[in-house]
Design a protein around this motif. Structure first.
Motif, mmCIF file in Angstrom:
data_model
loop_
_atom_site.group_PDB
_atom_site.id
_atom_site.type_symbol
_atom_site.label_atom_id
_atom_site.label_comp_id
_atom_site.label_asym_id
_atom_site.label_seq_id
_atom_site.Cartn_x
_atom_site.Cartn_y
_atom_site.Cartn_z
ATOM 1 N N LEU A 44 0.836 -1.203 0.000
ATOM 2 C CA LEU A 44 0.000 0.000 0.000
ATOM 3 C C LEU A 44 0.865 1.245 0.000
ATOM 4 O O LEU A 44 1.847 1.332 0.739
ATOM 5 C CB LEU A 44 -0.931 -0.005 1.216
ATOM 6 N N PHE A 45 0.475 2.208 -0.807
ATOM 7 C CA PHE A 45 1.166 3.500 -0.917
ATOM 8 C C PHE A 45 0.105 4.587 -0.863
ATOM 9 O O PHE A 45 -0.905 4.509 -1.563
ATOM 10 C CB PHE A 45 1.949 3.544 -2.222
ATOM 11 N N GLY A 46 0.311 5.601 -0.013
ATOM 12 C CA GLY A 46 -0.624 6.712 0.082
ATOM 13 C C GLY A 46 0.056 8.051 -0.094
ATOM 14 O O GLY A 46 1.199 8.231 0.343
ATOM 15 N N ILE A 47 -0.630 8.968 -0.747
ATOM 16 C CA ILE A 47 -0.123 10.330 -0.932
ATOM 17 C C ILE A 47 -1.151 11.321 -0.403
ATOM 18 O O ILE A 47 -2.344 11.209 -0.714
ATOM 19 C CB ILE A 47 0.172 10.623 -2.418
ATOM 20 N N CYS A 48 -0.712 12.265 0.406
ATOM 21 C CA CYS A 48 -1.516 13.393 0.895
ATOM 22 C C CYS A 48 -2.725 12.906 1.702
ATOM 23 O O CYS A 48 -2.563 12.461 2.830
ATOM 24 C CB CYS A 48 -1.917 14.294 -0.266
ATOM 25 N N LEU A 49 -3.924 12.952 1.155
ATOM 26 C CA LEU A 49 -5.089 12.430 1.881
ATOM 27 C C LEU A 49 -4.905 10.948 2.174
ATOM 28 O O LEU A 49 -5.296 10.450 3.236
ATOM 29 C CB LEU A 49 -6.361 12.668 1.063
ATOM 30 N N GLY A 50 -4.267 10.238 1.257
ATOM 31 C CA GLY A 50 -3.961 8.834 1.478
ATOM 32 C C GLY A 50 -3.022 8.630 2.659
ATOM 33 O O GLY A 50 -3.130 7.640 3.385
ATOM 34 N N HIS A 51 -2.112 9.563 2.861
ATOM 35 C CA HIS A 51 -1.206 9.538 4.013
ATOM 36 C C HIS A 51 -1.986 9.715 5.310
ATOM 37 O O HIS A 51 -1.780 8.988 6.300
ATOM 38 C CB HIS A 51 -0.177 10.661 3.841
#
Length: 366
Positions: free
Chosen positions: A253-260
């Motif tokens: 799983l990889f998240g960016i911004c809101l995903g973080h």
């Protein structure tokens, strides 16, 4: 067209501060949370970034519109900002690659803006007072009427907005014969993120925001990506549930911004609304794992609670902001799961952080 720009317009902030300027874009009235971006270029990418949905954007660069607009420089299919505030609004443009003027672009996109504002004064005011709602109007200059309308605008805190910008139907991006398959949960994904996956031999299927883990898993992806997007992460139980199930299934799983922020919430870490967010393309971040620094592109008004991260036994810190020491990256202990608060796809902007896409791709190897 030159006469159009001379029409009067007004900007009213929630605290009663008034700025008078000239109309830009469509004649009308618009509301949203006012914020500013310090980038010197890339205004069209800013306008079309779904993470800015519901926000009135103040551009700190003095000239907006001077290089026109192009279909190649969009992050989504629509203008996403709620309104624009700028100093010099340039309708004539000089770049051969540009297709239309910014005025035509805004009129076609129904975007209301205001120009000839002292943006230095305005940005200093926002920095001192914090994020707040605002209203722009070029159809009425009645402050009392605008004040009444502004009172009905909800705070960004508590707003769920990803469902308003997400794709309505799943779609594919890249080469279907690529080595890897990644399921993208679209909370407001940017096109350049998808391009970065495609460049690394990854075929993606982009799913609507409220898609369940089980439905995405039917596609048998090698990993999952949780995208950027607008609104308050604490108001998205549907996405939080999906992230928790991805982690429980032990999938990459990889998240960016809101995903973080959602990855943090899934591990018991709270999020909070920032006094002023980070928006620009020159924010310094330190990767504390490899002891190196990178200049990053950022766009967020919420962040994770630093103390929660420090005290967490589930995650470890990977990146910190060198300006305010906020948490810019985490990874989950014992899992192939990590996230960053900033935007490593960064287009335009520095490409210092694109290695994160490589790191994720390496995790996809069975």
């Amino acid at each position: 067209m030159s006469n159009y720009t001379k029409l009067p317009a007004i900007l009213l902030l929630e605290d009663g501060t008034v700025y008078h300027g000239k109309a830009a874009g469509k004649i009308g009235t618009t509301t949203g949370e006012i914020c500013f971006n310090t980038g010197m270029t890339g205004y069209q990418e800013i306008f079309t970034d779904p993470s800015y949905f519901g926000q009135i954007m103040v551009t700190t660069n003095a000239h907006i519109g001077n290089y026109g607009t192009s279909d190649e420089e969009i992050e989504s299919n629509n203008i996403q900002i709620a309104g624009l505030v700028c100093k010099n609004y340039s309708i004539p443009f000089s770049r051969k690659q540009a297709k239309t003027s910014i005025q035509t672009y805004f009129q076609d996109g129904n975007l209301v803006g205001i120009s000839d504002i002292d943006t230095r004064s305005l940005v200093r005011h926002i920095r001192n007072k914090g994020a707040m709602n605002a209203i722009i109007s070029s159809e009425t200059l009645d402050v009392e009427e605008l004040t009444t309308r502004l009172r009905s605008v909800p705070s960004m805190e508590g707003l769920e907005l990803s469902s308003k910008v997400t794709t309505q139907q799943p779609y594919y991006f890249g080469n279907e014969n690529a080595r890897y398959r990644v399921a993208v949960l679209d909370l407001g994904v940017k096109k350049n993120i998808l391009r970065n996956f495609s460049d690394r031999d990854v075929y993606v299927k982009v799913f609507p925001a409220k898609t369940s883990f089980e439905d995405m898993e039917h596609w048998t992806p090698d990993g999952y990506f949780i995208s950027n997007g607008p609104g308050d992460p604490a108001s998205m139980p549907y996405a939080l549930d999906t992230v928790k199930k991805i982690l429980a299934a032990d999938k990459p799983l990889f998240g960016i911004c809101l995903g973080h922020q959602l990855l943090a919430l899934a591990n018991g870490i709270r999020t909070e609304k920032m006094f002023n967010g980070h928006r620009g393309i020159n924010h310094p971040v330190k990767n504390i794992i490899v002891d190196s620094c990178e200049i990053t592109s950022q766009n967020h008004g919420f962040g994770v609670v630093a103390q929660d991260v420090v005290e967490s036994e589930k995650v470890e810190i990977t990146h910190i902001n060198l300006n305010d020491k906020s948490i810019e990256g985490i990874r989950v202990k014992g899992k192939k799961a990590f996230s960053v608060q900033y935007h490593p796809e960064s287009s335009p902007g520095p490409h210092d952080s694109r290695y994160l896409f490589d790191d994720f791709t390496e995790m996809l190897v069975a």
